[in-house]
Design an enzyme around this catalytic site. Structure first.
Site, PDB file in Angstrom:
ATOM      1  CG  ASP A 114      46.349  45.293  42.171  1.00 16.46           C
ATOM      2  OD1 ASP A 114      46.834  45.219  43.299  1.00 16.46           O
ATOM      3  OD2 ASP A 114      46.984  44.985  41.130  1.00 16.46           O
TER       4      ASP A 114
HETATM    5  C1  GLC Z   1      49.808  43.130  40.947  1.00 12.42           C
HETATM    6  C2  GLC Z   1      49.960  43.908  42.234  1.00 12.42           C
HETATM    7  C3  GLC Z   1      50.152  45.373  42.017  1.00 12.42           C
HETATM    8  C4  GLC Z   1      50.888  45.580  40.707  1.00 12.42           C
HETATM    9  C5  GLC Z   1      49.939  45.168  39.593  1.00 12.42           C
HETATM   10  C6  GLC Z   1      50.582  45.285  38.207  1.00 12.42           C
HETATM   11  O1  GLC Z   1      48.926  42.072  41.124  1.00 12.42           O
HETATM   12  O2  GLC Z   1      48.995  43.749  43.261  1.00 12.42           O
HETATM   13  O3  GLC Z   1      50.882  45.885  43.154  1.00 12.42           O
HETATM   14  O4  GLC Z   1      51.269  46.927  40.559  1.00 12.42           O
HETATM   15  O5  GLC Z   1      49.434  43.869  39.782  1.00 12.42           O
HETATM   16  O6  GLC Z   1      51.576  44.328  38.075  1.00 12.42           O
END
Ligand code: GLC
Length: 743
Positions: free
Chosen positions: A278
């Site tokens: 993430d």
């Molecule tokens: C965010 C979220 C994730 C998302 C990623 C890209 O912090 O936790 O669900 O897909 O970053 O934006």
């Protein structure tokens, strides 16, 4: 005869299986070849995902050096192609980039948030929405979305419940699989598809106290029986990627969790897709207190099985040194690079890296807007309709009140980055279209959902007095749910509840429409309403969808994907609970307790003195404009062996005077187990549309193998014993029938 037909079927299918196997082998050979020509720096570059905005020279330099594998957040097709050309034509090996974006519930045509899509209990509709999202997003060059989110969410304080399919693993599995089908289609190499991403792996929905990013404590049986099943289904249905979660599970952050990412995902499930972190989640193992520094975090993550580092700069910063010092094996890096290259081959990017600019920006097609409207209609959950105030008559004057009546931005909900608010159609606009401007009196009463000022109440009450019916649109602005937006008190924010009470003074029927990002505490608001329609942020076509339901052009068929609590203090609360040794019996509630009452005078069973036992509304609940009856379920057998199956059949009848859709739900209870079992678990559902007087026989086939659970030693068992089964309109109603599993 049977053997012959099986052999024949096998012969017929064999060529395609052989072709698939041959294609897969050919891809692996291409990966071997490419890997053999890559430098360590180029390998690490493939593991690096950066957020990009525009044709940035610094980014171009990284791309030319082979130091970037994927870019997220670039959605201009011309820019996408320019950046892609820097990779394909101006880097040493010409490995294409994969462009990604959070396309969570639509790209330009915004559908209801996933929790709202869950309320439709309609997999075909969810699949259609994902197909439309993939077509729109891929027309800009986006070929990878970070969706579906499969986190089981049982604490509505958690803002990300908005992105989930709610509290139940079975419903989440069915709808998550449908979403993957929609994104990926039947051939991921087609340019109008997107790679799905099963997230957040795993356990993020169990963030303690519903506070986002918080620690989780998930014992193995809960992990195996509730948290993981939807993700296992993603691995089985071919979701092209996974994303590991921010949280720690029992002290180990997912980004460094070898047990989760290697032992379970790769070892037990045999998954060969790609795992992305993430955003910065590798780096965040430092504040977690799991890594001393970014170098250690990089080592922990690559060894645990995180293939790509999203915006963490851990791999590009430290992997070279870690490999050269021998702390990380080159084979470990190669394995991660393989997974990235395999994704790009599966997407067809080596053969077709560029987006077709002639057909770019395919947005808002009429059939897409139509599908979005249907999704809103089917996501609306009717919770109250006293005296049949709904559907509204056509020849009336309506007062439209409330801060969510004309909220072009906020009705789209969280994660609608590419939404264009001027394309949103609001409930106010749709009601004006239906009734005519002169029959609609609009007085918002509040400026936004957090507004505490009552300055606008007088005008709202005046509008109510001049109308035949009041429709009050209340709820949450989009920013009040989603990532990092948990709320400790999940009642209506601002002075919205006070506004509903004020409107009652007009003496006209009040129809409350809630537009929100989460299950909320609405007990008081229900008392202020003659009818209440509960909707989740509905997106571009929230207006037409809701107005169609209010006026009977469509009927409400939504069913709650989470229980609705009576009070925030009940959280976490869910239907598949354990019975306890003292289930709630006769309850003496707080206002009924005598003064100086004796210690045991209220009974010693499991309930709250101030909230009673269960929720305000149960999981799976929803009313329609008609009524339905269920015959008692009939079982094909009352005893089955652990490898057996039984069929449960029930007849559902529309006993009212209007068309309607009913969601027949199959629940099972294992009465005695070597671990205590939930009082009910959803094991099937079917949504049927019935005309007045029409009946439908609904059958479910139940495998005993699906009625087992994981013991503390992690073995999955189907234990003999007594079971109950319901086919019912929701998780709180129905008459059970009994059956046994016998050796
Ligand atoms: C965010 C979220 C994730 C998302 C990623 C890209 O912090 O936790 O669900 O897909 O970053 O934006």
């Amino acid at each position: 005869m049977k053997l012959a037909s099986i052999l024949l079927a096998g012969l017929l299918v064999l060529p395609s299986l052989t072709a698939d196997a041959a294609a897969a082998a050919a891809t692996e050979k291409k990966i071997d070849d490419l890997l053999g020509r890559m430098t360590l720096e180029e390998k690490i570059g493939q593991l690096n995902q950066l957020s990009g905005f525009g044709y940035d020279p610094a980014m171009v330099g990284r791309i030319n050096a082979g130091a970037v594998g994927s870019i997220l957040n670039e959605v201009d097709p011309v820019t996408v192609n320019k950046l892609q050309r820097e990779a394909v034509e101006n880097s040493r090996l010409g490995i294409p980039l994969v462009f990604a974006r959070d396309v969570i519930h639509g790209f330009k045509t915004i559908f209801p948030i996933p929790l709202g899509q869950a309320a439709t209990w309609n997999p075909a509709l969810v699949e259609q929405g994902a197909r439309i999202a993939a077509d729109e997003a891929s027309s800009t060059g986006v070929r990878w979305t970070f969706s579906p989110m499969l986190d089981i969410s049982r604490d509505a304080r958690w803002g990300r419940i908005a992105e989930s399919f709610g509290e139940d693993p079975y419903l989440t599995t069915v709808l998550g699989t449908a979403m993957v089908r929609g994104y990926q289609g039947d051939d991921l190499s087609k340019p109008n598809t997107m790679a799905a991403c099963a997230k957040h792996f795993a356990g993020y929905g169990y963030s303690e106290s519903g506070r986002d990013y918080n620690t989780t404590w998930i014992p193995e049986p809960l992990l195996r029986d509730v948290v993981l099943p939807p993700f296992k289904a993603m691995a089985d249905c071919g979701a092209a990627t996974f994303m590991c979660s921010f949280n720690d599970i029992n002290g180990v952050p997912s980004s460094g969790n070898r047990y989760l990412l290697r032992d379970i995902l790769r070892g037990e499930w045999g998954y060969d897709g790609m795992m992305v972190s993430d955003w910065g989640s590798i780096q965040q193992m430092i504040p977690h207190g799991y890594s001393a520094d970014l170098r250690q975090a990089a080592s922990q993550a690559i060894n645990a099985g995180v293939d790509m580092d999203m915006e963490g700069y851990a791999y590009v910063g430290h992997l070279k040194d870690l490999v050269e010092s021998g702390e990380v094996d080159m084979a470990t890096v190669d394995e991660a690079v393989r997974n990235v290259l395999r994704l790009k081959y599966r997407l067809g990017l080596f053969d077709n890296p560029y987006v077709d600019e002639k057909t770019a920006n395919r947005f808002y097609l009429p059939q897409s807007l139509e599908a979005a409207t249907r999704a809103v209609e089917e996501s609306a959950v009717l919770l109250k309709n006293d005296a049949g105030v709904l559907p509204l008559a056509s020849d009336i004057k309506v007062a439209v009140v409330g801060p969510m009546a004309d909220a072009h931005h906020d009705q789209n909900g969280t994660w609608s980055f590419d939404m264009e608010k001027n394309r949103s159609v609001t409930p106010l606009e749709s009601l004006r279209d239906i009734y005519g401007k002169d029959k609609v009196i609009y007085a918002p009463g509040l400026k936004h959902t957090r507004d505490r000022s009552t300055d606008g109440f007088a005008a709202a009450l005046d509008a109510a007095r001049k109308a035949d019916v009041v429709i009050a649109f209340v709820g949450e602005e989009a920013v009040l749910s989603g990532e990092a937006h948990s709320r400790a008190d999940i009642s209506l924010p601002g002075a919205q509840s006070a506004l509903l009470k004020e409107l009652k003074k007009a003496g006209k029927p009040v129809v409350t429409v809630i537009i929100t990002g989460r299950p909320m505490v609405i007990a008081g608001d229900l008392d202020s309403s003659n009818a209440l329609l509960y909707t989740f942020h509905g997106g571009t076509m929230a207006g037409p969808g809701i107005a169609n339901v209010l006026t009977g052009r469509a009927y409400p068929s939504g069913r709650l994907p989470n229980v609705l609590p009576r009070m925030s203090g009940q959280l976490p609360i869910y239907y598949a609970r354990k019975n306890t040794g003292r289930p709630a019996a006769e309850m003496t509630l707080i206002d009924d307790i005598e003064l100086e009452a004796g210690q045991t005078s209220t009974g010693c069973t499991s309930y709250y003195l101030d909230a009673g036992d269960g929720p305000l509304f149960p999981f799976g609940y929803g009313l329609g404009y008609t009524t339905f009856s269920y015959s008692d379920p009939v079982l094909s057998a009352t005893e089955i062996t652990p490898d057996g199956t039984l069929t449960a059949t029930c007849r559902v009848t529309n006993t009212g005077s209007r068309d309607g859709a009913e969601v027949a739900q199959l629940y099972v209870r294992d009465l005695v187990g070597s671990l205590v079992r939930p009082v009910r678990e959803l094991k099937g559902f079917e949504k049927v549309i019935l005309a007045p007087g029409e009946s439908r026989e609904i059958s479910f086939t139940l495998k005993a193998a699906d009625l087992g659970f994981h013991r503390l030693d992690n073995t999955y068992v189907v234990e003999p014993g007594d079971f109950q089964l319901w086919i019912a309109p929701n998780s709180a109603e129905g008459t059970p029938v009994s059956f046994k599993i016998v050796h």
